[in-house]
Structures are given as structure tokens and as C-alpha cells.
Design a protein around this motif. Sequence first.
Motif, PDB file in Angstrom:
ATOM      1  N   ASP A 167      14.958  46.868  28.797  1.00  0.00           N
ATOM      2  CA  ASP A 167      15.124  48.207  28.210  1.00  0.00           C
ATOM      3  C   ASP A 167      16.177  49.031  28.946  1.00  0.00           C
ATOM      4  O   ASP A 167      16.443  50.175  28.554  1.00  0.00           O
ATOM      5  CB  ASP A 167      13.790  48.967  28.247  1.00  0.00           C
ATOM      6  CG  ASP A 167      12.737  48.336  27.351  1.00  0.00           C
ATOM      7  OD1 ASP A 167      13.120  47.630  26.395  1.00  0.00           O
ATOM      8  OD2 ASP A 167      11.535  48.555  27.606  1.00  0.00           O
ATOM      9  N   ARG A 201      15.984  50.491  31.741  1.00  0.00           N
ATOM     10  CA  ARG A 201      15.360  51.715  32.258  1.00  0.00           C
ATOM     11  C   ARG A 201      15.513  51.746  33.775  1.00  0.00           C
ATOM     12  O   ARG A 201      14.733  51.142  34.512  1.00  0.00           O
ATOM     13  CB  ARG A 201      13.888  51.809  31.858  1.00  0.00           C
ATOM     14  CG  ARG A 201      13.664  52.020  30.375  1.00  0.00           C
ATOM     15  CD  ARG A 201      12.219  52.362  30.084  1.00  0.00           C
ATOM     16  NE  ARG A 201      11.825  53.625  30.726  1.00  0.00           N
ATOM     17  CZ  ARG A 201      10.561  54.049  30.780  1.00  0.00           C
ATOM     18  NH1 ARG A 201       9.580  53.313  30.264  1.00  0.00           N
ATOM     19  NH2 ARG A 201      10.282  55.200  31.355  1.00  0.00           N
ATOM     20  N   VAL A 202      16.552  52.413  34.217  1.00  0.00           N
ATOM     21  CA  VAL A 202      16.884  52.476  35.636  1.00  0.00           C
ATOM     22  C   VAL A 202      17.044  53.938  36.040  1.00  0.00           C
ATOM     23  O   VAL A 202      17.743  54.698  35.368  1.00  0.00           O
ATOM     24  CB  VAL A 202      18.191  51.716  35.939  1.00  0.00           C
ATOM     25  CG1 VAL A 202      18.528  51.787  37.429  1.00  0.00           C
ATOM     26  CG2 VAL A 202      18.081  50.263  35.476  1.00  0.00           C
ATOM     27  N   VAL A 203      16.366  54.313  37.105  1.00  0.00           N
ATOM     28  CA  VAL A 203      16.472  55.666  37.653  1.00  0.00           C
ATOM     29  C   VAL A 203      17.136  55.559  39.013  1.00  0.00           C
ATOM     30  O   VAL A 203      16.686  54.790  39.866  1.00  0.00           O
ATOM     31  CB  VAL A 203      15.076  56.321  37.800  1.00  0.00           C
ATOM     32  CG1 VAL A 203      15.198  57.687  38.483  1.00  0.00           C
ATOM     33  CG2 VAL A 203      14.399  56.449  36.441  1.00  0.00           C
ATOM     34  N   ARG A 242      11.858  61.388  34.672  1.00  0.00           N
ATOM     35  CA  ARG A 242      12.650  60.217  34.304  1.00  0.00           C
ATOM     36  C   ARG A 242      11.842  58.923  34.228  1.00  0.00           C
ATOM     37  O   ARG A 242      12.146  58.068  33.394  1.00  0.00           O
ATOM     38  CB  ARG A 242      13.806  60.063  35.287  1.00  0.00           C
ATOM     39  CG  ARG A 242      14.799  61.228  35.195  1.00  0.00           C
ATOM     40  CD  ARG A 242      15.967  61.083  36.129  1.00  0.00           C
ATOM     41  NE  ARG A 242      16.806  59.950  35.767  1.00  0.00           N
ATOM     42  CZ  ARG A 242      17.825  59.518  36.472  1.00  0.00           C
ATOM     43  NH1 ARG A 242      18.150  60.159  37.608  1.00  0.00           N
ATOM     44  NH2 ARG A 242      18.531  58.483  36.101  1.00  0.00           N
ATOM     45  N   ILE A 243      10.809  58.760  35.031  1.00  0.00           N
ATOM     46  CA  ILE A 243      10.074  57.501  34.968  1.00  0.00           C
ATOM     47  C   ILE A 243       9.015  57.494  33.876  1.00  0.00           C
ATOM     48  O   ILE A 243       8.557  56.431  33.456  1.00  0.00           O
ATOM     49  CB  ILE A 243       9.426  57.130  36.315  1.00  0.00           C
ATOM     50  CG1 ILE A 243       8.322  58.083  36.702  1.00  0.00           C
ATOM     51  CG2 ILE A 243      10.479  57.031  37.400  1.00  0.00           C
ATOM     52  CD1 ILE A 243       7.673  57.737  38.031  1.00  0.00           C
ATOM     53  N   VAL A 250       6.755  50.986  38.471  1.00  0.00           N
ATOM     54  CA  VAL A 250       8.115  51.252  38.952  1.00  0.00           C
ATOM     55  C   VAL A 250       8.409  50.380  40.161  1.00  0.00           C
ATOM     56  O   VAL A 250       7.644  50.382  41.133  1.00  0.00           O
ATOM     57  CB  VAL A 250       8.287  52.739  39.326  1.00  0.00           C
ATOM     58  CG1 VAL A 250       9.718  53.010  39.800  1.00  0.00           C
ATOM     59  CG2 VAL A 250       7.929  53.642  38.148  1.00  0.00           C
ATOM     60  N   PRO A 274       3.414  54.205  34.230  1.00  0.00           N
ATOM     61  CA  PRO A 274       4.397  53.115  34.257  1.00  0.00           C
ATOM     62  C   PRO A 274       4.444  52.431  35.617  1.00  0.00           C
ATOM     63  O   PRO A 274       4.100  53.018  36.646  1.00  0.00           O
ATOM     64  CB  PRO A 274       5.715  53.830  33.962  1.00  0.00           C
ATOM     65  CG  PRO A 274       5.487  55.224  34.444  1.00  0.00           C
ATOM     66  CD  PRO A 274       4.042  55.523  34.160  1.00  0.00           C
ATOM     67  N   ASP A 332       8.255  48.460  34.599  1.00  0.00           N
ATOM     68  CA  ASP A 332       8.715  49.147  33.390  1.00  0.00           C
ATOM     69  C   ASP A 332       9.970  49.953  33.674  1.00  0.00           C
ATOM     70  O   ASP A 332      10.758  50.243  32.772  1.00  0.00           O
ATOM     71  CB  ASP A 332       7.628  50.096  32.868  1.00  0.00           C
ATOM     72  CG  ASP A 332       6.332  49.376  32.571  1.00  0.00           C
ATOM     73  OD1 ASP A 332       6.355  48.460  31.727  1.00  0.00           O
ATOM     74  OD2 ASP A 332       5.294  49.724  33.188  1.00  0.00           O
ATOM     75  N   VAL A 333      10.111  50.339  34.946  1.00  0.00           N
ATOM     76  CA  VAL A 333      11.243  51.159  35.384  1.00  0.00           C
ATOM     77  C   VAL A 333      11.699  50.645  36.742  1.00  0.00           C
ATOM     78  O   VAL A 333      10.879  50.206  37.553  1.00  0.00           O
ATOM     79  CB  VAL A 333      10.835  52.650  35.526  1.00  0.00           C
ATOM     80  CG1 VAL A 333      12.041  53.498  35.944  1.00  0.00           C
ATOM     81  CG2 VAL A 333      10.229  53.188  34.232  1.00  0.00           C
ATOM     82  N   ALA A 389      11.803  46.502  32.471  1.00  0.00           N
ATOM     83  CA  ALA A 389      12.800  47.511  32.849  1.00  0.00           C
ATOM     84  C   ALA A 389      14.211  47.026  32.571  1.00  0.00           C
ATOM     85  O   ALA A 389      15.054  47.778  32.067  1.00  0.00           O
ATOM     86  CB  ALA A 389      12.650  47.850  34.336  1.00  0.00           C
TER      87      ALA A 389
END
Length: 342
Positions: free
Chosen positions: A310, A312-314, A338-339, A221, A219, A278-279, A307
Motif C-alpha cells: 500500500d 504506507r510509509v511515514v 499519519r499512522i 507499525v 495498526p 500495516d505502516v 505497508a
Amino acid sequence: MRAPRRSLAALGLTLALLTGACGGGGDGPSTADASPVSASERAAAAGRQLAKNTLVPLEGEPPTPELPVTVDSSDGRKTTVEDASRILPLNGGVAEIVFTLGLGDRVVGRDITATFAEAKKLPQVTKAHDVSAESVLSLRPTVVLADTDTGPKEAIDQIREAGVPVVVLETATSLADVTTRTTRVAEALGVPDAGKALNRRMSDELAAARAAVPRGSKPKVAFLYLRGSAAVYLIGGKGSGADSLIEAAGAVDAGKDAGLDKPFTPITSEALVRARPDVILMMTKGLESVGGIDGLVKIPGVGETPAGMDRRVVDMEDGVLLGYGPRTPLVIDILVDRIHRA
């Protein structure tokens, strides 16, 4: 809140889980588990250890410093350390190294970035990120450990003029810097063998963390450094510090991949569209400063990225994510899970 200089040097301005011949105990699997233990299992164990906010020193009796030693200081000096009975680390990651080496009972004060439990009761000698020479000298340290971002310079000069040896280290901005700093700290404190043991332990921990990366998953990031109250909105690129962690976790740094050759670049819709993460990776306080994920996706361009769409957050605690110390393998374990999570 301004960017932490020690964690984000480019702005002007990181397991106890594994048990090996040189490692400590903890909740995680042993370093013998080099096979890809499920990422979720490793991340859960890492999360439990980080939640304790404590460090695990090397096994065995604490090392006894063999002094005096003369070491190179990164500000171009040679510094002789004759006494390590009262150690003062002016950086959170460096403090973690000192404690993990087994010398925590010799530490007399802390920097604002030393947020782990063992350091909490120690007197703080910095305000924001500036060192108070008077506070430092009042603790009668026999050796001070700083880094190239520690300042102001006048305070460091005043400490030296008072006869206290100050060893300056390069700021850590990549995974490789962890072992280098560990070696230099251990040498400066007269415990080089303990430094080698800690480096072996961390190497085993990182190898086990990387073994859990899912095959075929890559992915993109993006690391965003945000401080909403100060209107600071930046995306990380080459040399941000986070890029090394992202790559170690088996992912691609989106900013770097998009050609951002500076550590940090102001966020624009165009930059985010080009990066197409993506993240999104952030510090917890940064995410909170913009109103959580709901506020984040309202920042121009964020909501249009994969990201953002979706959600998609870390996020990880500020003092841990870019601390670049003995807890860094825990960070990699959590990022791997997580990623890469679908």
C-alpha cells in the motif's frame, strides 16, 4: 552515516502547541481541548510548529538558578554545580530541555544533534558523534550536560580534570524518559520548579495528542532504521526507542509484536513477513538513502508486507523523531494522524 548513538542507544549507540497554566503559546489547540480534536487538525498544527524548527520556552520570566547543588551523575559520581552561567549540553534532546526551561541564553555550544534554530549559530563541539575536549574547554563552560552514550570517555575525563563539572544522564529510549531527564536537568541547573512546570505542560500536551487516536484503530507499525550508503538495514523491536512512540500513538510495534526482543535486528524477508506491518516508520534521511519509497519497496521482503503493497510509509526528520525532548508531543500528534490514516 552511522546510527545516532544518542537517539538509538541500543545500537551502541523527540507542543509548543498547547497553552496551559504552565505552557507556552503556539499554533496548536489549547491544552483545555482534551476532547478528541481531529487528528488531522492537530497534526497540521504540529507540522507547522516543527517546520519553524524553533522551541517555545515556558511562559513568564526565565528562572534564576539557585546554586550550588549536588546531584547524582549516571556514571556513578556525585557532581556539584556551582555556576550555570555557561551551560554546554552534549545532546540535542537535552539542549531542547535547557532552552525550553528558559535558559537558552546561557548555552555556549552545541552537539551535532542540536539542530533547532536557536542552537544553529552556536559553535559545534562534536565531530560525527565524538566530543572534542579541546573544543569544549575553549568555550569555558561552567557545567556540561552529557549522557551515557557521550564519548569518548577520555574526552569526558579530560573535561572533568580541567575542573568543569559534568553531569551524565541516562540515554532516553522511551517516552517516560522525557520527564525523568527534564527533572534531572532542571535539578542540575538549580531550577527544579521550572522542570516541574515543563513536565506538567508536556503531560497535558501528550494527553491531548492521545485523545485524538481514532477508536478501534490499532495498526501495526514497523520502525526501519536504514542507511543505504552504509548497507545498514535494521528493523526495530523491543527497546528500539521507536516502540514507545508507536505505542503512545495508539498503534502496535510490529517488530516487538513479532517477537523481536532485541532493539534492532537485521532485516530479512522472513522477519518482515512475520511482522506484517500495516505502516512503516522511518527517519527521513534513512528513506532518502534508499531512494525514497520506490527504493524502499525493492528491499527484499518490504514490498510483500501490507505497508509495502500500500506504500504506507511515514517518515520524520532524524533529529526530531527520537529526540525525546519537549517537542516529542508534536511527534505523537503527527504519528496519530499519519499512522491511523486509511
